[in-house]
Design a protein around this motif. Structure first.
Motif, PDB file in Angstrom:
ATOM      1  N   LYS A   9      27.515 -10.051   6.387  1.00 17.81           N
ATOM      2  CA  LYS A   9      28.816 -10.734   6.308  1.00 17.81           C
ATOM      3  C   LYS A   9      28.891 -11.582   5.039  1.00 17.81           C
ATOM      4  N   LYS A  10      27.820 -12.297   4.723  1.00 13.63           N
ATOM      5  CA  LYS A  10      27.801 -13.142   3.520  1.00 13.63           C
ATOM      6  C   LYS A  10      27.937 -12.290   2.256  1.00 13.63           C
ATOM      7  N   HIS A  11      27.265 -11.149   2.228  1.00  9.46           N
ATOM      8  CA  HIS A  11      27.359 -10.266   1.064  1.00  9.46           C
ATOM      9  C   HIS A  11      28.720  -9.585   0.984  1.00  9.46           C
ATOM     10  N   THR A  12      29.323  -9.329   2.132  1.00  4.46           N
ATOM     11  CA  THR A  12      30.675  -8.778   2.149  1.00  4.46           C
ATOM     12  C   THR A  12      31.642  -9.788   1.535  1.00  4.46           C
ATOM     13  N   GLU A  13      31.496 -11.026   1.923  1.00  5.52           N
ATOM     14  CA  GLU A  13      32.352 -12.077   1.362  1.00  5.52           C
ATOM     15  C   GLU A  13      32.145 -12.199  -0.150  1.00  5.52           C
ATOM     16  N   ALA A  14      30.897 -12.175  -0.583  1.00  4.79           N
ATOM     17  CA  ALA A  14      30.610 -12.256  -2.016  1.00  4.79           C
ATOM     18  C   ALA A  14      31.244 -11.083  -2.764  1.00  4.79           C
ATOM     19  N   LEU A  15      31.208  -9.904  -2.173  1.00  2.00           N
ATOM     20  CA  LEU A  15      31.788  -8.721  -2.797  1.00  2.00           C
ATOM     21  C   LEU A  15      33.299  -8.863  -2.930  1.00  2.00           C
ATOM     22  N   VAL A  16      33.957  -9.252  -1.852  1.00  2.00           N
ATOM     23  CA  VAL A  16      35.414  -9.417  -1.884  1.00  2.00           C
ATOM     24  C   VAL A  16      35.806 -10.475  -2.908  1.00  2.00           C
ATOM     25  N   LYS A  17      35.079 -11.577  -2.931  1.00  2.00           N
ATOM     26  CA  LYS A  17      35.413 -12.658  -3.851  1.00  2.00           C
ATOM     27  C   LYS A  17      35.066 -12.314  -5.298  1.00  2.00           C
ATOM     28  N   ALA A  18      34.071 -11.445  -5.502  1.00  4.68           N
ATOM     29  CA  ALA A  18      33.745 -11.002  -6.858  1.00  4.68           C
ATOM     30  C   ALA A  18      34.891 -10.194  -7.454  1.00  4.68           C
ATOM     31  N   VAL A  19      35.546  -9.420  -6.612  1.00  3.43           N
ATOM     32  CA  VAL A  19      36.678  -8.606  -7.057  1.00  3.43           C
ATOM     33  C   VAL A  19      37.954  -9.440  -7.075  1.00  3.43           C
ATOM     34  N   GLY A  20      38.045 -10.389  -6.144  1.00  6.66           N
ATOM     35  CA  GLY A  20      39.260 -11.169  -5.951  1.00  6.66           C
ATOM     36  C   GLY A  20      39.976 -10.627  -4.728  1.00  6.66           C
ATOM     37  N   VAL A  21      40.454 -11.516  -3.880  1.00  4.79           N
ATOM     38  CA  VAL A  21      41.033 -11.096  -2.608  1.00  4.79           C
ATOM     39  C   VAL A  21      42.236 -10.178  -2.820  1.00  4.79           C
ATOM     40  N   GLU A  22      43.131 -10.567  -3.711  1.00  8.30           N
ATOM     41  CA  GLU A  22      44.325  -9.739  -3.961  1.00  8.30           C
ATOM     42  C   GLU A  22      43.937  -8.353  -4.479  1.00  8.30           C
ATOM     43  N   ALA A  23      43.043  -8.336  -5.460  1.00  7.98           N
ATOM     44  CA  ALA A  23      42.598  -7.059  -6.028  1.00  7.98           C
ATOM     45  C   ALA A  23      41.852  -6.235  -4.988  1.00  7.98           C
ATOM     46  N   ALA A  24      41.059  -6.891  -4.144  1.00  8.67           N
ATOM     47  CA  ALA A  24      40.321  -6.188  -3.093  1.00  8.67           C
ATOM     48  C   ALA A  24      41.288  -5.517  -2.120  1.00  8.67           C
ATOM     49  N   CYS A  25      42.407  -6.185  -1.846  1.00  8.91           N
ATOM     50  CA  CYS A  25      43.424  -5.590  -0.972  1.00  8.91           C
ATOM     51  C   CYS A  25      43.984  -4.316  -1.604  1.00  8.91           C
ATOM     52  N   GLU A  26      44.247  -4.366  -2.886  1.00 13.41           N
ATOM     53  CA  GLU A  26      44.787  -3.197  -3.585  1.00 13.41           C
ATOM     54  C   GLU A  26      43.766  -2.060  -3.632  1.00 13.41           C
ATOM     55  N   VAL A  27      42.520  -2.401  -3.941  1.00 11.96           N
ATOM     56  CA  VAL A  27      41.475  -1.388  -4.073  1.00 11.96           C
ATOM     57  C   VAL A  27      41.207  -0.681  -2.746  1.00 11.96           C
ATOM     58  N   THR A  28      41.184  -1.442  -1.664  1.00 10.25           N
ATOM     59  CA  THR A  28      40.810  -0.872  -0.364  1.00 10.25           C
ATOM     60  C   THR A  28      41.996  -0.422   0.480  1.00 10.25           C
ATOM     61  N   GLY A  29      43.185  -0.931   0.157  1.00 11.20           N
ATOM     62  CA  GLY A  29      44.343  -0.646   0.994  1.00 11.20           C
ATOM     63  C   GLY A  29      44.328  -1.438   2.286  1.00 11.20           C
ATOM     64  N   SER A  31      44.570  -5.264   4.355  1.00 13.90           N
ATOM     65  CA  SER A  31      45.245  -6.561   4.243  1.00 13.90           C
ATOM     66  C   SER A  31      44.212  -7.672   4.050  1.00 13.90           C
ATOM     67  N   LYS A  32      44.704  -8.852   3.639  1.00 12.93           N
ATOM     68  CA  LYS A  32      43.823 -10.013   3.504  1.00 12.93           C
ATOM     69  C   LYS A  32      43.176 -10.344   4.848  1.00 12.93           C
ATOM     70  N   ALA A  33      43.968 -10.256   5.915  1.00 11.90           N
ATOM     71  CA  ALA A  33      43.444 -10.569   7.248  1.00 11.90           C
ATOM     72  C   ALA A  33      42.322  -9.605   7.638  1.00 11.90           C
ATOM     73  N   THR A  34      42.514  -8.331   7.354  1.00 11.05           N
ATOM     74  CA  THR A  34      41.480  -7.342   7.685  1.00 11.05           C
ATOM     75  C   THR A  34      40.218  -7.592   6.889  1.00 11.05           C
ATOM     76  N   LEU A  35      40.371  -7.823   5.587  1.00  9.83           N
ATOM     77  CA  LEU A  35      39.193  -8.116   4.768  1.00  9.83           C
ATOM     78  C   LEU A  35      38.493  -9.374   5.270  1.00  9.83           C
ATOM     79  N   GLY A  36      39.271 -10.372   5.635  1.00  8.51           N
ATOM     80  CA  GLY A  36      38.693 -11.608   6.155  1.00  8.51           C
ATOM     81  C   GLY A  36      37.885 -11.380   7.422  1.00  8.51           C
ATOM     82  N   ARG A  37      38.349 -10.480   8.267  1.00  9.57           N
ATOM     83  CA  ARG A  37      37.611 -10.173   9.500  1.00  9.57           C
ATOM     84  C   ARG A  37      36.251  -9.548   9.198  1.00  9.57           C
ATOM     85  N   TYR A  38      36.177  -8.800   8.119  1.00  9.56           N
ATOM     86  CA  TYR A  38      34.915  -8.142   7.770  1.00  9.56           C
ATOM     87  C   TYR A  38      33.827  -9.146   7.417  1.00  9.56           C
ATOM     88  N   TYR A  39      34.196 -10.303   6.906  1.00  8.15           N
ATOM     89  CA  TYR A  39      33.165 -11.286   6.583  1.00  8.15           C
ATOM     90  C   TYR A  39      33.236 -12.559   7.422  1.00  8.15           C
TER      91      TYR A  39
END
Length: 152
Positions: A9-29, A31-39
């Motif tokens: 979970k910690k590494h997932t958060e680091a990955l999302v934040k390395a890309v940026g939350v908005e950009a991570a949403c675009e890359v993965t398709g 939502s912010k809420a879904t990405l947040g649940r992953y970490y």
């Protein structure tokens, strides 16, 4: 949640934040809420982890394999991160790979010939041979990926 889950979970958060939350949403398709649940470390999200295709897309965008590295560490494996980007430029495809393979093999043989000239291989010579072997292996991986691309 166990220690391994928390670690991922910690590494997932680091990955999302390395890309940026908005950009991570675009890359993965996702939502912010879904990405947040992953970490999220909340109990209701303890069994939610990012799908591997999303991990691959984010790691490509981040330029570093955050979760892949974490998974390797958890399994006791060791990864060497190679900053070059195989298959980014597919010009030449398999033909270019065959040429690169021949060149790398020739370099390995030249290194071997130089290393064995005195009848024994020193530690430094072994390290150089290992580096050449690893580079040859990378060319084979690139070739495999190109062959898989062409067979689809």
């Amino acid at each position: 949640m166990d220690a391994a889950g928390n670690y991922l979970k910690k590494h997932t958060e680091a990955l999302v934040k390395a890309v940026g939350v908005e950009a991570a949403c675009e890359v993965t398709g996702k939502s912010k809420a879904t990405l947040g649940r992953y970490y999220s470390d909340h109990d209701e999200h303890a069994d939610r982890f990012m799908p591997v295709d999303a991990v691959a897309a984010l790691e490509a965008a981040a330029g570093y394999p955050h979760l892949t590295q974490a998974l390797a560490e958890l399994s006791g494996a060791h990864l060497d991160y190679d900053e070059r980007r195989p298959n980014d430029n597919t010009v030449g495809g398999v033909n270019a790979d065959v040429i690169a393979l021949s060149q790398r093999f020739a370099m390995l043989m030249a290194e071997y010939q130089q290393s064995i000239a005195d009848g024994k291989i020193t530690v430094n010579e072994a390290k150089r041979l290992l580096k050449e072997t690893t580079m040859l292996q990378q060319v084979l991986v690139d070739m495999k990926l190109h062959l898989e691309d062409e067979s689809v």
